[in-house]
Design a protein around this motif. Structure first.
Motif, PDB file in Angstrom:
ATOM      1  N   ALA A   6       7.080   4.789 -12.640  1.00 19.78           N
ATOM      2  CA  ALA A   6       5.868   5.303 -13.291  1.00 19.78           C
ATOM      3  C   ALA A   6       4.671   5.116 -12.368  1.00 19.78           C
ATOM      4  N   VAL A   7       3.822   6.114 -12.353  1.00 16.60           N
ATOM      5  CA  VAL A   7       2.510   5.989 -11.711  1.00 16.60           C
ATOM      6  C   VAL A   7       1.476   6.164 -12.827  1.00 16.60           C
ATOM      7  N   ILE A   8       0.751   5.089 -13.103  1.00 12.87           N
ATOM      8  CA  ILE A   8      -0.248   5.114 -14.179  1.00 12.87           C
ATOM      9  C   ILE A   8      -1.605   5.480 -13.571  1.00 12.87           C
ATOM     10  N   MET A   9      -2.198   6.521 -14.097  1.00 13.54           N
ATOM     11  CA  MET A   9      -3.530   6.923 -13.616  1.00 13.54           C
ATOM     12  C   MET A   9      -4.593   6.205 -14.445  1.00 13.54           C
ATOM     13  N   PHE A  57       3.606   1.616 -10.831  1.00 13.05           N
ATOM     14  CA  PHE A  57       2.464   1.619  -9.922  1.00 13.05           C
ATOM     15  C   PHE A  57       1.239   2.045 -10.729  1.00 13.05           C
ATOM     16  N   VAL A  58       0.097   1.485 -10.389  1.00 14.12           N
ATOM     17  CA  VAL A  58      -1.139   1.856 -11.084  1.00 14.12           C
ATOM     18  C   VAL A  58      -2.165   2.258 -10.038  1.00 14.12           C
ATOM     19  N   VAL A  59      -2.787   3.402 -10.216  1.00  9.22           N
ATOM     20  CA  VAL A  59      -3.874   3.821  -9.327  1.00  9.22           C
ATOM     21  C   VAL A  59      -5.173   3.706 -10.106  1.00  9.22           C
ATOM     22  N   ALA A  77       1.549  -7.208  -7.701  1.00  9.24           N
ATOM     23  CA  ALA A  77       0.144  -7.018  -7.327  1.00  9.24           C
ATOM     24  C   ALA A  77      -0.034  -5.885  -6.319  1.00  9.24           C
ATOM     25  N   ASP A  78       0.934  -5.723  -5.382  1.00  8.91           N
ATOM     26  CA  ASP A  78       0.740  -4.672  -4.371  1.00  8.91           C
ATOM     27  C   ASP A  78       1.041  -3.276  -4.917  1.00  8.91           C
ATOM     28  N   GLN A  79       1.421  -3.196  -6.177  1.00  8.24           N
ATOM     29  CA  GLN A  79       1.615  -1.881  -6.789  1.00  8.24           C
ATOM     30  C   GLN A  79       0.397  -1.443  -7.615  1.00  8.24           C
ATOM     31  N   ALA A  98       3.300   8.715  -3.177  1.00  8.76           N
ATOM     32  CA  ALA A  98       3.608   8.407  -1.770  1.00  8.76           C
ATOM     33  C   ALA A  98       4.142   6.976  -1.651  1.00  8.76           C
ATOM     34  N   HIS A  99       3.546   6.062  -2.411  1.00 14.41           N
ATOM     35  CA  HIS A  99       4.026   4.676  -2.394  1.00 14.41           C
ATOM     36  C   HIS A  99       5.440   4.573  -2.953  1.00 14.41           C
TER      37      HIS A  99
END
Lengths: 361, 361
Positions: A6-9, A57-59, A77-79, A98-99
Motif C-alpha cells: 500500500a502507498v498511503i497518500m 508506505f506513506v507519502v 520509519a524509512d517507509q 518507485a520505493h
C-alpha cells in the motif's frame, strides 16, 4: 498476496477542519467518527488483514514525517516518505510506487488516500480484494463508490463494459458536476463517485506514467540512481518542488487506455468538513455529539469538539437552546458555525491570512 | 455636602453571568458596557463629584474583600466590610450605615447597589442630588426609574402625593408583576421601577430599623460595643449568619411611614444577564459586539466575550453565519446560548451543581 503493497497518500492540509486541523496538523491526524484512532491510523489498520504495516508506505509532507511515524509505529520509519513540497497527487503516485518497485518489481500496489471514513470495513476489504485481483493484469484499477445522493463535491466515473464479476471498464472521468448533471448521473445508474483509490502492478504504472507524464518517469529514474548511492533524500530536496503539480486522475487515469472500475458500497465518506464529522459521530437521542463533560441543554443536532473537555476537571462547554451548530474548541481558537455553513470555514482561513495571523493557520 | 456618605451593596453572586461571573468572581467585578472599569469601579467613580472615595463604604462577602480592595484602591481598606454570610439586603443596610454613624452621627447616607449600568451619568448625578436633598429630613428616600417597557423582572413603586420639585410620596411597593399587570402599571404613568437605591439620615434609618426590624437594632448595638473594644470582626464572624435574611425593601421600606420617591430617567439598567451586556456594548454595523481579534463573518447581533482574545497573538474566536448568539469564553468554560435564552444560564448552573462540579461554579 505477499506481493501486495500500500502507498498511503497523506499530503492533506485540511483547512476545512480549522481550527482543529492546521498547516502543522492536517486532517489525516484528526480523530473523527468512532474510536480513538486518527483517520490515518484507521486507514492503515483497516487494511492490515490484506496488507500488513511492513508493506505500507506513506507519502506525506516532510513537516509531517515525525508525527506520521509517531502515529504509525508499526510502519517501518524509512517507509514514511517526506515530500519537500506538495505537488498534487501525480508525483506522489510516481514516487511512492518507485520505493515499492525497488523492493519488489512484481508488486501490486494499492494507492489509498489517508483520510476517508469507511463505515463497513468488512465489505471494504472484499472490494479491495476484487480491485487487487483486477490489477493483476496490465490495467489501472480504481474503486468507484455507488452514489446515494447527487453530490456536487465529488468527481464521477462513467461505467463502460462489464469485465468479470462486478468489474467494469471506465468510460470516462468527470470533474465535480453541477447539481443538475449530478442528478442525471445518479438517476442513470451509470456513474460512480471517484474514490481516489488506485490499484496497479508496478510495470503497469511505469508504462502509464512513461506514456502520459514522461517527465515523472525521468525524475524517478534519477531518484532510483541517487537511491543506489544512498543520496536520494538530497536529490529529492533539490528537485521535487520542480515536478509538475498535477493530479494523478487528470495526468494519467483520464488518459490511460485500460482503466477498470470495481464498484463499492461500504459507507465511504471523504470527511470533507465538520458537517461530515457530525454525520459520522456517535450522537445522543437529540442528535448531539459532544464530549461527555459538556453541558448540552435543550439543543439539537449539534457537534462539539474539544480536547480540553475530555477530563472531568477540564474545560466545560455549555450549549443551551441551540440547533444545528458546530462548536470546535482548541487551545488557541474557537469556531462557532452552523452545520449547513461548514464549508465556509475557508472564509475564516482567508481572513486570518489577510491579517497575517499565520500562527493560527 | 461633606456629611454625605455612600454604602455600596456588593453582595452579588451573579450566576446569571456564568461562566465569566463565578462564586469567586461575582458580577460587580465584571467589565460590561463601555470602557475598562468593572461595574463596581464605575459605581464608585460616577458618584465621585458628590461622594469622594474616602466617604465610600462597601459591604461585600468576606471572600471578596481582597478583590474589592484591589479594584477600589482609593477607598480606605477598612471601609471595605466583609459579610461572613449573605443575609439579603436588610442586615447590609443596617451594618454599613452603622460604620458611617460611628464616624459621623449627622451623616446622610446613599445606599447604592454595586452593579447597575447608568447611561447618562450627568442626569444621574442630578437625581442623586435631589434624593440626597429629599433625605435631609426624616424620610427614607428612594429613586424610582421611569419605565420604558412593561418589564416583569423588576419591582415597582406606586407614586403618591407630590412633595416638592419632582419628589413624590411612595404609595406602595409591589413585587415583580405579571405581564398584564406590568402593562397596566406602565400605561397608568403612576408606577416606577424600584432601583434599589436608598437615601436617609443616620437617625432616620435608626428609627425605621428599630421600629420594623428591632432584631437588627440590637445586633448593631452589640457590634458598636464590640467595635469600641476593637473586636467587631470577631463578633460579626460569630453572629452575622444568624441575622434574619430579608430584603431591606420587604423588611423596612414597604412598612415605613414616610417614604419619598425621586423619579429618574438616566439610562438605568440592572444588567441582569448576558443579553443586557449585549444591549450595553458598543456594536458594529451588524449589531455584533466582539473582541477586535475575533473573526466575525456574515453574523448579526451576536455578543462575544473572551479575555483570551484581547491580544493579537491570543485566542481567536471565529463566528460564521450565526445570529443573535452569545458566546462567552473563559479559561475553563465556554457558553453558547441565544440572546433570547440568556436567562437560562441558570440551567447550566443547576446541571453543574447536580454534577458536583463546584470548581466551575
Amino acid at each position: 498476496m505477499s506481493n501486495v503493497y500500500a502507498v498511503i497518500m497523506a499530503g492533506g492540509s485540511g483547512t476545512r477542519f480549522w481550527p482543529r486541523s492546521r498547516a502543522a496538523w492536517p486532517k489525516q491526524f484528526l480523530v473523527i467518527g468512532h474510536g480513538d484512532d486518527s483517520l490515518l491510523q484507521r486507514t492503515v489498520a483497516r487494511i492490515e488483514a490484506l496488507i500488513p504495516p511492513e508493506r505500507v508506505f506513506v507519502v506525506t509532507n516532510e513537516r509531517h514525517v515525525e508525527a506520521t511515524r509517531k502515529q504509525l509505529p508499526r510502519v517501518p520509519a524509512d517507509q514514511i516518505l517526506g515530500e519537500p513540497a506538495g505537488r498534487n497527487t501525480a508525483p506522489c503516485v510516481a514516487w511512492g510506487p518507485a520505493h515499492v518497485r525497488r523492493r519488489d518489481p512484481d508488486a501490486i500496489i494499492a494507492v489509498l488516500p489517508a483520510d476517508p471514513h469507511i463505515g463497513d470495513e468488512a465489505r471494504y476489504l472484499d472490494v479491495l480484494r476484487a480491485a487487487i485481483n483486477a490489477a493483476s493484469g496490465d490495467a489501472l484499477v480504481t474503486i468507484g463508490i455507488t452514489p446515494d445522493r447527487p453530490e456536487t463535491g465529488y468527481g464521477y466515473i462513467e461505467l463502460g463494459d462489464a469485465i468479470s464479476g462486478t468489474t467494469r471498464t471506465a468510460k470516462r472521468f468527470v470533474e465535480k458536476p453541477d447539481r443538475a448533471t449530478a442528478e442525471s448521473y445518479v438517476a442513470s445508474g451509470r456513474f460512480l463517485w471517484n474514490s481516489g483509490m488506485f490499484f496497479f502492478r508496478v510495470d503497469a504504472i511505469n508504462r502509464a506514467i512513461a506514456q502520459h507524464l514522461p517527465v515523472l518517469t525521468d525524475a524517478m529514474k534519477r531518484y532510483d540512481a541517487a537511491a543506489t548511492l544512498g543520496r536520494e533524500a538530497e536529490l529529492v530536496a533539490q528537485t521535487y518542488a520542480s515536478l509538475p503539480s498535477i493530479s494523478f486522475d487528470h495526468g494519467v487515469m483520464e488518459k490511460a487506455d485500460k482503466i477498470l472500475v470495481v464498484p463499492g458500497e461500504f459507507g465511504w465518506d471523504d470527511v470533507g468538513h465538520w458537517a461530515s464529522a457530525w454525520e459520522l459521530a456517535d450522537k445522543d437521542a437529540r442528535g448531539n455529539a459532544a464530549p461527555e463533560s459538556s453541558v448540552v441543554i435543550d439543543s439539537d443536532n449539534c457537534y462539539v469538539q474539544s480536547d480540553l473537555g475530555k477530563t472531568a476537571d477540564g474545560r466545560i462547554i455549555a450549549l443551551v437552546g441551540v440547533r444545528d451548530l458546530i462548536v470546535v474548541d482548541t487551545q488557541d481558537a474557537l469556531l462557532v458555525i452552523p452545520r449547513e455553513r461548514a464549508q465556509d470555514v475557508r472564509d475564516v482561513i482567508a481572513e486570518l491570512k489577510r491579517r497575517k495571523q499565520d500562527k493560527h493557520l
